[in-house]
Design a protein around this motif. Structure first.
Motif, PDB file in Angstrom:
ATOM      1  N   LYS A 253       0.873  -1.067  -0.196  1.00  0.00           N
ATOM      2  CA  LYS A 253      -0.053  -0.019  -0.021  1.00  0.00           C
ATOM      3  C   LYS A 253       0.736   1.316  -0.042  1.00  0.00           C
ATOM      4  CE  LYS A 253      -4.163  -1.874   2.401  1.00  0.00           C
ATOM      5  NZ  LYS A 253      -4.987  -1.791   3.574  1.00  0.00           N
ATOM      6  N   VAL A 254       1.939   1.106   0.737  1.00  0.00           N
ATOM      7  CA  VAL A 254       2.854   2.490   0.549  1.00  0.00           C
ATOM      8  C   VAL A 254       4.076   2.410  -0.541  1.00  0.00           C
ATOM      9  CG1 VAL A 254       2.450   2.611   3.134  1.00  0.00           C
ATOM     10  CG2 VAL A 254       4.439   1.262   2.592  1.00  0.00           C
ATOM     11  N   GLY A 255       3.982   1.329  -1.368  1.00  0.00           N
ATOM     12  CA  GLY A 255       4.668   1.600  -2.624  1.00  0.00           C
ATOM     13  C   GLY A 255       5.879   0.522  -2.734  1.00  0.00           C
ATOM     14  N   PHE A 256       5.776  -0.250  -1.581  1.00  0.00           N
ATOM     15  CA  PHE A 256       7.084  -1.222  -1.962  1.00  0.00           C
ATOM     16  C   PHE A 256       6.667  -2.230  -3.097  1.00  0.00           C
ATOM     17  CE2 PHE A 256       8.117   0.016   2.115  1.00  0.00           C
ATOM     18  CZ  PHE A 256       9.614  -0.229   2.268  1.00  0.00           C
ATOM     19  N   PRO A 257       7.439  -2.330  -3.915  1.00  0.00           N
ATOM     20  CA  PRO A 257       7.193  -3.164  -5.251  1.00  0.00           C
ATOM     21  C   PRO A 257       7.299  -4.756  -5.003  1.00  0.00           C
ATOM     22  CG  PRO A 257       9.380  -2.329  -5.548  1.00  0.00           C
ATOM     23  CD  PRO A 257       8.729  -1.656  -4.298  1.00  0.00           C
ATOM     24  N   LEU A 258       6.608  -5.262  -4.062  1.00  0.00           N
ATOM     25  CA  LEU A 258       6.605  -6.418  -3.816  1.00  0.00           C
ATOM     26  C   LEU A 258       5.952  -7.646  -5.149  1.00  0.00           C
ATOM     27  CD1 LEU A 258       5.921  -6.416  -0.110  1.00  0.00           C
ATOM     28  CD2 LEU A 258       8.168  -6.377  -1.002  1.00  0.00           C
ATOM     29  N   GLN A 259       6.943  -8.623  -5.708  1.00  0.00           N
ATOM     30  CA  GLN A 259       6.216  -9.322  -6.789  1.00  0.00           C
ATOM     31  C   GLN A 259       6.159 -10.544  -6.360  1.00  0.00           C
ATOM     32  OE1 GLN A 259       5.311  -7.663  -9.349  1.00  0.00           O
ATOM     33  NE2 GLN A 259       5.691  -5.674  -8.867  1.00  0.00           N
ATOM     34  N   LEU A 260       7.171 -11.160  -5.517  1.00  0.00           N
ATOM     35  CA  LEU A 260       7.333 -12.722  -5.141  1.00  0.00           C
ATOM     36  C   LEU A 260       6.110 -12.990  -4.361  1.00  0.00           C
ATOM     37  CD1 LEU A 260      11.029 -12.871  -4.603  1.00  0.00           C
ATOM     38  CD2 LEU A 260       9.909 -13.270  -6.603  1.00  0.00           C
ATOM     39  N   ASN A 261       6.080 -14.471  -4.224  1.00  0.00           N
ATOM     40  CA  ASN A 261       4.873 -15.125  -3.621  1.00  0.00           C
ATOM     41  C   ASN A 261       5.128 -15.516  -2.118  1.00  0.00           C
ATOM     42  OD1 ASN A 261       3.212 -14.805  -5.988  1.00  0.00           O
ATOM     43  ND2 ASN A 261       4.061 -16.946  -6.659  1.00  0.00           N
ATOM     44  N   SER A 262       5.695 -14.686  -1.377  1.00  0.00           N
ATOM     45  CA  SER A 262       6.097 -14.932  -0.032  1.00  0.00           C
ATOM     46  C   SER A 262       5.278 -14.812   0.924  1.00  0.00           C
ATOM     47  CB  SER A 262       7.193 -13.706   0.180  1.00  0.00           C
ATOM     48  OG  SER A 262       6.678 -12.351   0.066  1.00  0.00           O
ATOM     49  N   VAL A 263       5.033 -16.041   1.633  1.00  0.00           N
ATOM     50  CA  VAL A 263       3.983 -16.126   2.538  1.00  0.00           C
ATOM     51  C   VAL A 263       4.598 -16.467   3.925  1.00  0.00           C
ATOM     52  CG1 VAL A 263       2.187 -16.978   1.006  1.00  0.00           C
ATOM     53  CG2 VAL A 263       3.783 -18.566   2.099  1.00  0.00           C
ATOM     54  N   THR A 264       5.833 -16.563   4.021  1.00  0.00           N
ATOM     55  CA  THR A 264       6.456 -16.723   5.363  1.00  0.00           C
ATOM     56  C   THR A 264       7.341 -15.310   5.792  1.00  0.00           C
ATOM     57  OG1 THR A 264       8.515 -17.899   4.498  1.00  0.00           O
ATOM     58  CG2 THR A 264       6.692 -19.294   5.164  1.00  0.00           C
ATOM     59  N   LEU A 265       7.849 -15.537   6.949  1.00  0.00           N
ATOM     60  CA  LEU A 265       8.444 -14.268   7.323  1.00  0.00           C
ATOM     61  C   LEU A 265       9.874 -14.189   6.761  1.00  0.00           C
ATOM     62  CD1 LEU A 265       8.861 -11.577   9.147  1.00  0.00           C
ATOM     63  CD2 LEU A 265       9.756 -13.189  11.003  1.00  0.00           C
ATOM     64  N   GLU A 266      10.412 -15.435   6.488  1.00  0.00           N
ATOM     65  CA  GLU A 266      11.797 -16.017   6.089  1.00  0.00           C
ATOM     66  C   GLU A 266      11.818 -15.211   4.313  1.00  0.00           C
ATOM     67  OE1 GLU A 266      10.257 -17.785   7.541  1.00  0.00           O
ATOM     68  OE2 GLU A 266      11.294 -18.210   9.533  1.00  0.00           O
ATOM     69  N   GLU A 267      10.740 -15.408   3.777  1.00  0.00           N
ATOM     70  CA  GLU A 267      10.426 -15.480   2.308  1.00  0.00           C
ATOM     71  C   GLU A 267      10.334 -13.818   2.197  1.00  0.00           C
ATOM     72  OE1 GLU A 267       8.399 -19.470   0.818  1.00  0.00           O
ATOM     73  OE2 GLU A 267       7.292 -17.713   1.295  1.00  0.00           O
ATOM     74  N   LEU A 268       9.695 -13.330   3.363  1.00  0.00           N
ATOM     75  CA  LEU A 268       9.514 -11.623   3.155  1.00  0.00           C
ATOM     76  C   LEU A 268      10.421 -10.860   3.338  1.00  0.00           C
ATOM     77  CD1 LEU A 268       7.559  -9.240   2.741  1.00  0.00           C
ATOM     78  CD2 LEU A 268       6.824  -9.561   5.122  1.00  0.00           C
ATOM     79  N   VAL A 269      11.458 -11.422   4.491  1.00  0.00           N
ATOM     80  CA  VAL A 269      12.745 -10.737   4.655  1.00  0.00           C
ATOM     81  C   VAL A 269      13.472 -10.655   3.284  1.00  0.00           C
ATOM     82  CG1 VAL A 269      14.673 -10.826   5.984  1.00  0.00           C
ATOM     83  CG2 VAL A 269      12.340 -10.802   7.193  1.00  0.00           C
ATOM     84  N   ASP A 270      13.674 -11.926   2.780  1.00  0.00           N
ATOM     85  CA  ASP A 270      14.539 -12.172   1.762  1.00  0.00           C
ATOM     86  C   ASP A 270      14.024 -11.357   0.376  1.00  0.00           C
ATOM     87  OD1 ASP A 270      16.028 -14.113   2.993  1.00  0.00           O
ATOM     88  OD2 ASP A 270      14.923 -15.769   2.033  1.00  0.00           O
TER      89      ASP A 270
END
Length: 279
Positions: A253-270
């Protein structure tokens, strides 16, 4: 395509003196080696489905097949030999005076030779990380440790299918993490088929498939990411998105261009770290 571990077709059930069915025309499949999570709020019908799978209730209509055998009064005991069940409260499953004795109990009942029993008990306890508690009394363990011992008792029996009936609902966050990690290792390393019954979407991020129930019916089925993408529809049936997905949605919502299918904390941090490095 992997063989089916479980097949449920047009399953319906109605409790006595209830105006409508608690479970209506439920159909789904679980393949060998899959981790499938059956989720829904209290009263959605998921716990009734669990009892039907365990043979604790008799279906009004429909067919349950477990490893290609139809579940009925004649087959239930043979089927249960291939199933392991972990309930909500581990205290209700303890019978031994020590962790080691408790894990060995089912093997003794099945007449497993002593040398083989000792080997299987130690291997099962090692798989859930409870080696240092072999001679401890189960009732003095923490909630997460108790549940891991309960899981070890099931592992030692070497079932083909494990059903977890709200197995983490009484645990604190640490205990929940311990149990979920033990389940994940079983599923990945031992190729154990797992069916987890839960109302908490935080627990399903590593599942292969999620089945969502509401008012006795299956309303959605898919991967964790596909289910989480339903967003407001889940909130409408009183299911809360996992914390990681809430954070991910706010970041987008604040503009981070997240594209990957991260569903765990580790995946989101990566994913965030990759974005930072590529700035």
């Amino acid at each position: 395509m992997k063989e089916l571990a479980l097949s449920v077709k047009n399953l319906s059930f109605q409790y006595p003196n209830q105006p409508k069915e608690s479970v209506r025309n439920v159909t789904f499949q679980v393949r060998k080696g899959e981790w499938v999570a059956l989720v829904g709020h209290n009263g959605s019908g998921k716990s009734t489905v669990a009892k039907l799978l365990m043979g604790l209730l008799k279906a009004k209509s429909g067919v349950i097949k477990i490893f290609d055998t139809i579940l009925n009064e004649e087959t239930i005991w043979d089927i249960r030999k291939r199933m392991g069940i972990v309930f909500q409260n581990p205290d209700n499953q303890f019978v031994g005076t020590t962790v080691q004795d408790d894990v060995a109990f089912g093997l003794e009942n099945n007449g497993v030779p002593r040398e083989q029993m000792i080997e299987r008990v130690r291997a099962a306890i090692q798989q859930v990380g409870m080696e240092e508690f072999l001679l401890k009394e189960p009732h003095y363990l923490s909630g997460g440790q108790k549940q891991r011992v309960a899981i070890a008792g099931i592992i030692a029996l070497q079932p083909d299918l494990i059903i977890l009936d709200e197995a983490t609902s009484m645990l604190d966050p640490k205990g929940r993490r311990e149990v979920l990690e033990a389940i994940y290792n079983l599923n990945i390393k031992q190729n154990m088929t797992v069916i987890s019954i839960t109302h908490d979407l935080e627990e399903v991020v590593k599942a292969d498939k999620v089945i969502v129930m509401n008012e006795g019916e299956v309303i959605a089925e898919g991967t964790p990411l596909q289910i989480f993408s339903l967003g407001e529809k889940l909130e409408e049936i009183r299911l809360d998105l996992p914390f990681v997905m809430k954070v991910r949605n706010e970041l987008k919502k604040v503009g981070f261009p997240l594209q990957l299918n991260s569903v765990t904390l580790e995946e989101l941090v990566d994913e965030l770290w990759t974005l930072y490095l590529n700035k």
